[in-house]
Enzyme design. Structure first.
Site, mmCIF file in Angstrom:
data_model
loop_
_atom_site.group_PDB
_atom_site.id
_atom_site.type_symbol
_atom_site.label_atom_id
_atom_site.label_comp_id
_atom_site.label_asym_id
_atom_site.label_seq_id
_atom_site.Cartn_x
_atom_site.Cartn_y
_atom_site.Cartn_z
ATOM 1 N N GLY A 99 22.739 -16.493 15.752
ATOM 2 C CA GLY A 99 24.001 -17.179 15.479
ATOM 3 C C GLY A 99 24.358 -17.187 14.011
ATOM 4 O O GLY A 99 24.778 -18.194 13.464
ATOM 5 N N ASP B 266 18.120 -9.095 23.858
ATOM 6 C CA ASP B 266 18.528 -10.364 23.260
ATOM 7 C C ASP B 266 18.511 -11.441 24.354
ATOM 8 O O ASP B 266 19.124 -11.268 25.410
ATOM 9 C CB ASP B 266 19.947 -10.190 22.692
ATOM 10 C CG ASP B 266 20.364 -11.324 21.790
ATOM 11 O OD1 ASP B 266 19.486 -12.031 21.272
ATOM 12 O OD2 ASP B 266 21.587 -11.493 21.591
#
Ligand SMILES: [Zn+2]
Length: 309
Positions: free
Chosen positions: A212, A82
Site C-alpha cells: 500500500g 500478491d
C-alpha cells in the site's frame, strides 16, 4: 536471464540501502510499460500477480507475458503472488512457475498465521521458491483484501522474531501506516518509523516489505478529476517517506494504485480529447507510455534501484 527468486535481490537491496519495486500486473500493456522502464534504468524487478489478476487474465497468459518480458529485457525478474490467502492458491502458483509467493495469514490469529505460513514455506522452499509473510493488518481495499480502519493494526515488534523463526519466511510485510487504495490518509500522512526501527533491531539483516505504498500522485488524480472522474480527497504516502524506508530495512515496496491512476487518467484524457476514436491501440499506447514514465520515476526517485540489475 531466467526468472529469479527475491533472495539475491533483497540481500543486495538491504546492503545497498535501496528497495525493489513490486508492481502489480494484469495485462500486456501494464507488463510492457513496467519492464521497459526497468530496462531503461537497468533495475531489478518484481512483477506481482494477485488472485484477482490471475482470475482476470489467466495464469498461463500472465506467465507467458512475463517470460516474454524476461526474454526482451534480459533483466532479473521475480514473479510473485500478491496476497495468497490459502495454501492451495500458493501451491498452484508455485507449481505454475512463480518464483515467489506471499501467504497473507494476517486475518488469522498469531498461532494460525504461523501454522499456515510455515506450511507454505515448507512447500515453497522444497521447490526453491521464496515466501513473504505478513504480520499486522493494513487498512484499505485491494482486490479481495478489504480491511476497515477499525480492524487495521500496526505490527507488534514483540511478535516478529518468533514469527520469522517459527515459519522460516524469507521476508515480512508489516503495517506501519501505509494502506491499500487511493485514500490512505484523512489528515497528514504519518508512518510509524519507530516501529520499523524496532523491527529492524529485532531482525538484523532481514528484508521488510511495505504494501500500500503508492503516493497517489496529484497530477494523475487531477487528470482524472479534470476529465470526468471524481476522486476528491485521494491521498497517498509522500515519496520522501518511502525513500527513507527504502534506506532502512525495507527491501520491497508495493506500488499499484499509482499505476492504475496513471493508466486511467491517460485514457480519460485521451477520450476527452479524441471522442470519436475507437482503435484500442490509440488509447492503450499512451496508457502504456504513462505506466513506463511513472515506473521510471519510482525506480530512480523513490526506490533507488536504478543501475542495480
Ligand atoms: Zn498488499
Amino acid at each position: 536471464m531466467a526468472l529469479v527468486t527475491s533472495k539475491e535481490m533483497f540481500k543486495k537491496a538491504y546492503e545497498g540501502g535501496y528497495a525493489i519495486g513490486a508492481f502489480n500486473v494484469n495485462n500486456m500493456e501494464i507488463i510492457q510499460g513496467i519492464t521497459e522502464a526497468a530496462k531503461e534504468t537497468n533495475a531489478p524487478l518484481i512483477l506481482q500477480v494477485s488472485a484477482g489478476a490471475r482470475k482476470y487474465a489467466n495464469h498461463t497468459y500472465l506467465m507467458k507475458l512475463i517470460e516474454a518480458a524476461v526474454e526482451e529485457t534480459g533483466l532479473p525478474i521475480c514473479v510473485h503472488l500478491d496476497h495468497g490467502d490459502t495454501f492451495e492458491l500458493c501451491k498452484s502458483c508455485i507449481d505454475g512457475g512463480f518464483t515467489s509467493v506471499m501467504i497473507d495469514g494476517s486475518h488469522h490469529s498469531f498461532e494460525e498465521n504461523i501454522k499456515l505460513t510455515k506450511q507454505v514455506v515448507e512447500y515453497a522452499h522444497a521447490k526453491g521458491v521464496t515466501v513473504e509473510g505478513e504480520l499486522g493488518r493494513l487498512a484499505g481495499i485491494e482486490d479481495a483484501v478489504n480491511v476497515s480502519e477499525e480492524d487495521a493494526a500496526f505490527t507488534d515488534p514483540d511478535q516478529v522474531e518468533e514469527f520469522v523463526q517459527k515459519t522460516g519466511v524469507d521476508s515480512l510485510a508489516i503495517a506501519i501506516g501505509t494502506s491499500h487504495g487511493a485514500f490512505k490518509f484523512k489528515g497528514d500522512a504519518k508512518l510509524r518509523f519507530d516501529i520499523l526501527e524496532e523491527i529492524q533491531k529485532r531482525l538484523p539483516g532481514f528484508p521488510i516489505v511495505l504494501h500500500g505504498a503508492s503516493s497517489v500522485m496529484p497530477e494523475y488524480v487531477e487528470m482524472i478529476n479534470k476529465f470526468g472522474g471524481e476522486m476528491p480527497g485521494a491521498k497517498g504516502v509522500p515519496e520522501d517517506m518511502l525513500r527513507k524506508a527504502a534506506s532502512m530495512a525495507v527491501c520491497k515496496i508495493n506500488i499499484d494504485s499509482d499505476l492504475r491512476l496513471a493508466l486511467t487518467g491517460t485514457i480519460r484524457q485521451y477520450f476527452a480529447q479524441n471522442p470519436s476514436h475507437f482503435d484500442p491501440r490509440q488509447y492503450l499506447g499512451p496508457a502504456r507510455a504513462s505506466i513506463k514514465e511513472i515506473v521510471k520515476h519510482k525506480i530512480v526517485n523513490v526506490l533507488g534501484c536504478d543501475g542495480k540489475a
